[in-house]
Design an enzyme around this catalytic site. Structure first.
Site, mmCIF file in Angstrom:
data_model
loop_
_atom_site.group_PDB
_atom_site.id
_atom_site.type_symbol
_atom_site.label_atom_id
_atom_site.label_comp_id
_atom_site.label_asym_id
_atom_site.label_seq_id
_atom_site.Cartn_x
_atom_site.Cartn_y
_atom_site.Cartn_z
ATOM 1 N NE ARG A 29 -1.096 2.470 2.905
ATOM 2 C CZ ARG A 29 -0.519 3.573 3.378
ATOM 3 N NH1 ARG A 29 -0.435 4.674 2.644
ATOM 4 N NH2 ARG A 29 0.050 3.577 4.579
ATOM 5 C CG ASP A 30 3.234 4.295 3.010
ATOM 6 O OD1 ASP A 30 3.259 5.171 2.134
ATOM 7 O OD2 ASP A 30 3.415 4.529 4.220
ATOM 8 C CG HIS A 222 3.685 4.672 9.215
ATOM 9 N ND1 HIS A 222 3.019 3.660 8.544
ATOM 10 C CD2 HIS A 222 4.044 5.560 8.256
ATOM 11 C CE1 HIS A 222 2.977 3.930 7.250
ATOM 12 N NE2 HIS A 222 3.588 5.085 7.048
ATOM 13 C CG HIS A 224 7.719 7.345 5.383
ATOM 14 N ND1 HIS A 224 7.547 6.872 4.106
ATOM 15 C CD2 HIS A 224 6.516 7.256 5.984
ATOM 16 C CE1 HIS A 224 6.277 6.519 3.937
ATOM 17 N NE2 HIS A 224 5.621 6.744 5.064
ATOM 18 C CB CYS A 255 12.060 7.474 -6.956
ATOM 19 S SG CYS A 255 13.238 7.188 -8.280
HETATM 20 P P1 HMG Z 1 -12.731 15.095 -2.461
HETATM 21 O O1 HMG Z 1 -12.397 15.520 -3.837
HETATM 22 O O2 HMG Z 1 -12.897 16.142 -1.406
HETATM 23 O O3 HMG Z 1 -13.997 14.129 -2.497
HETATM 24 O O4 HMG Z 1 -11.613 14.064 -2.003
HETATM 25 P P2 HMG Z 1 -15.515 14.420 -2.261
HETATM 26 O O5 HMG Z 1 -15.914 13.856 -0.955
HETATM 27 O O6 HMG Z 1 -15.830 15.880 -2.537
HETATM 28 O O7 HMG Z 1 -16.160 13.566 -3.450
HETATM 29 C C1 HMG Z 1 -15.874 13.888 -4.810
HETATM 30 C C2 HMG Z 1 -16.129 12.692 -5.692
HETATM 31 O O8 HMG Z 1 -15.223 11.636 -5.345
HETATM 32 C C3 HMG Z 1 -17.528 12.094 -5.551
HETATM 33 O O9 HMG Z 1 -17.904 11.619 -6.853
HETATM 34 C C4 HMG Z 1 -17.328 10.923 -4.641
HETATM 35 O O10 HMG Z 1 -18.271 9.889 -4.818
HETATM 36 C C5 HMG Z 1 -15.950 10.438 -5.071
HETATM 37 P P3 HMG Z 1 -18.964 12.431 -7.772
HETATM 38 O O11 HMG Z 1 -20.197 12.475 -6.908
HETATM 39 O O12 HMG Z 1 -18.324 13.771 -7.979
HETATM 40 O O13 HMG Z 1 -19.027 11.563 -8.969
HETATM 41 N N1 HMG Z 1 -15.305 9.726 -3.969
HETATM 42 C C6 HMG Z 1 -14.811 8.479 -4.034
HETATM 43 N N2 HMG Z 1 -14.718 7.592 -5.042
HETATM 44 C C7 HMG Z 1 -14.162 6.395 -4.744
HETATM 45 N N3 HMG Z 1 -13.724 6.062 -3.519
HETATM 46 C C8 HMG Z 1 -13.776 6.930 -2.499
HETATM 47 C C9 HMG Z 1 -14.329 8.192 -2.758
HETATM 48 N N4 HMG Z 1 -14.545 9.258 -1.979
HETATM 49 C C10 HMG Z 1 -15.123 10.179 -2.731
HETATM 50 N N5 HMG Z 1 -13.332 6.585 -1.298
HETATM 51 C C11 HMG Z 1 -10.968 12.158 -0.703
HETATM 52 C C12 HMG Z 1 -11.648 13.500 -0.693
HETATM 53 C C13 HMG Z 1 -10.781 11.752 0.747
HETATM 54 C C14 HMG Z 1 -11.861 11.160 -1.428
HETATM 55 C C15 HMG Z 1 -9.619 12.287 -1.447
HETATM 56 O O14 HMG Z 1 -8.920 13.346 -0.884
HETATM 57 C C16 HMG Z 1 -8.779 11.028 -1.381
HETATM 58 O O15 HMG Z 1 -9.142 10.010 -1.951
HETATM 59 N N6 HMG Z 1 -7.627 11.114 -0.683
HETATM 60 C C17 HMG Z 1 -6.774 9.942 -0.516
HETATM 61 C C18 HMG Z 1 -5.358 10.380 -0.333
HETATM 62 C C19 HMG Z 1 -4.471 9.172 -0.073
HETATM 63 O O16 HMG Z 1 -4.840 8.036 -0.299
HETATM 64 N N7 HMG Z 1 -3.253 9.455 0.404
HETATM 65 C C20 HMG Z 1 -2.288 8.413 0.720
HETATM 66 C C21 HMG Z 1 -2.637 7.650 1.949
HETATM 67 S S1 HMG Z 1 -2.198 8.495 3.434
HETATM 68 C C22 HMG Z 1 -0.519 8.103 3.675
HETATM 69 O O17 HMG Z 1 0.109 7.549 2.800
HETATM 70 C C23 HMG Z 1 0.113 8.405 5.013
HETATM 71 C C24 HMG Z 1 0.324 7.133 5.847
HETATM 72 O O18 HMG Z 1 1.188 6.219 5.187
HETATM 73 C C25 HMG Z 1 0.923 7.491 7.215
HETATM 74 C C26 HMG Z 1 2.164 8.384 7.123
HETATM 75 O O19 HMG Z 1 3.154 8.014 6.458
HETATM 76 O O20 HMG Z 1 2.146 9.448 7.766
HETATM 77 C C27 HMG Z 1 -1.015 6.410 6.101
HETATM 78 MG MG MG Z 2 3.375 6.297 5.208
#
Ligand code: HMG
Ligand code: MG
Length: 316
Positions: A29-30, A222, A224, A255
């Protein structure tokens, strides 16, 4: 020092450390969310199968996030059914109810929400303020717990430093940790997203969390490895009683040819240290190294893990 056979460290236990550590493997995932090229679904499935064959028991599989935000994981619906038979925990990230619906529809039993200690990263990662993100998670956690007691992890990013805001004040981190626990999260994972923390900072944050009534048994770390501090930070956390450590096979993520933040602490480097400390993880290091070498061949570049390099004949 010459190491026997495959190469294992001499076990010399140190006082005051947990007897066993659960590794929360995040490479699929990450790690893969950061790859420039999207890895084929069949390769991801095989990667997760191989990881399960190493003895890892918690393998974070993918994210049910917006496919445009993280195109590398847009195949979550195709991937999850290919691995769901594995006898391991397969947590998935879900930012909102839409993500939870997608995960529950495929039978996921462990999900993770992901918050930020800083406003800048909350905006960049979730398009929300910190409090708006918590409000978004509230129905996710309550439904997950209500509908069949799905296990919920709460990630907290930017616990130590933030690329826009600099050092992050401890009370700011403690507040969001408490809020995640109050929502009903079963465990928290403290993220050093950009890998800037050093061990004293880790000790100070864990002490503050204990003082705020957060049980250390609910905490994972966690790290990095951007500045090469991840293993030292992990040892500091173990000394405070933490026994859940996130790591990424082969140190996947980022990378090596870019100046940006690198991947997570490499699982192999972690296993080497823990074995040396006499701490049980249940992981077969040789199989894990072989898995990372296999994955590195698919990605077209060697693993950055020092342990993978030392134990394999990878070109560096
Ligand atoms: P947004 O644009 O604000 O979404 O994004 P929204 O709520 O306004 O919805 C817009 C559209 O997106 C809608 O569709 C929703 O249905 C759709 P429309 O009605 O316009 O056709 N939608 C989705 N579709 C599929 N799956 C969903 C979903 N949600 C909404 N789940 C949102 C907000 C949270 C969705 C967006 O910002 C997002 O997906 N962010 C994910 C970011 C991410 O994955 N980052 C990496 C993970 S975090 C990380 O790596 C850190 C970690 O490792 C810890 C660390 O290292 O610190 C965990
Ligand atoms: Mg992370």
């Amino acid at each position: 020092m010459n190491t026997p056979e495959l190469g294992l460290p001499m076990p010399v236990p140190a006082a005051g450390l947990p007897a066993r550590v659960r590794i929360h493997e995040v490479g699929a995932r990450d790690g893969l969310q950061n790859e420039k090229a999207t890895v084929p679904t069949a390769v991801k499935a095989e990667f997760i199968r191989r990881l399960a064959g190493t003895g890892l028991t918690t393998i974070e599989a993918t994210s049910f996030v917006h496919p445009k935000w993280v195109p590398q994981l847009a195949d979550a619906e195709d991937l999850y059914p290919q691995i769901s038979d594995l006898p391991v925990s397969l947590p998935v990230l879900v930012p909102n109810e839409r993500g939870l619906d997608r995960a529950l529809a495929l039978g996921a039993r462990r999900v993770a929400v992901f918050a930020s200690a800083t406003e800048s990263f909350a905006k960049a990662n979730l398009n929300r303020t910190v409090d708006e993100s918590l409000a978004m998670f509230e129905p996710v956690v309550s439904r997950a717990k209500g509908e069949g007691d799905v296990h919920v992890r709460g990630y907290l990013s930017m616990c130590f430093g933030d690329p826009w805001e600099g050092p992050v004040p401890v009370p700011q981190v403690v507040r969001v940790c408490r809020a995640l626990l109050d929502l009903g999260c079963d465990e928290l994972s403290l993220g050093d997203t950009i890998g800037v923390a050093t061990p004293g900072q880790v000790t100070a944050l864990l002490a503050a969390l204990t003082e705020a009534g957060v049980p250390v048994s609910a905490l994972g770390v966690h790290f990095h490895d951007t500045y090469g501090q991840a293993l030292a930070n992990t040892l500091a956390a173990l000394q405070q009683g933490v026994s859940t450590v996130d790591a990424s096979a082969g140190g996947l993520g980022g990378c090596p040819f870019a100046k940006s933040a690198t991947g997570n602490l490499a699982t192999e480097d972690l296993v080497w240290m823990l074995r040396g400390l006499g701490i049980d993880t249940g992981v077969d290091l040789g199989r894990l190294v072989a898995t990372s070498v296999w994955m590195a061949a698919h990605l077209g570049r060697p693993s950055p893990s020092r342990t993978v390099r030392a134990l394999s004949h990878q070109e560096s």
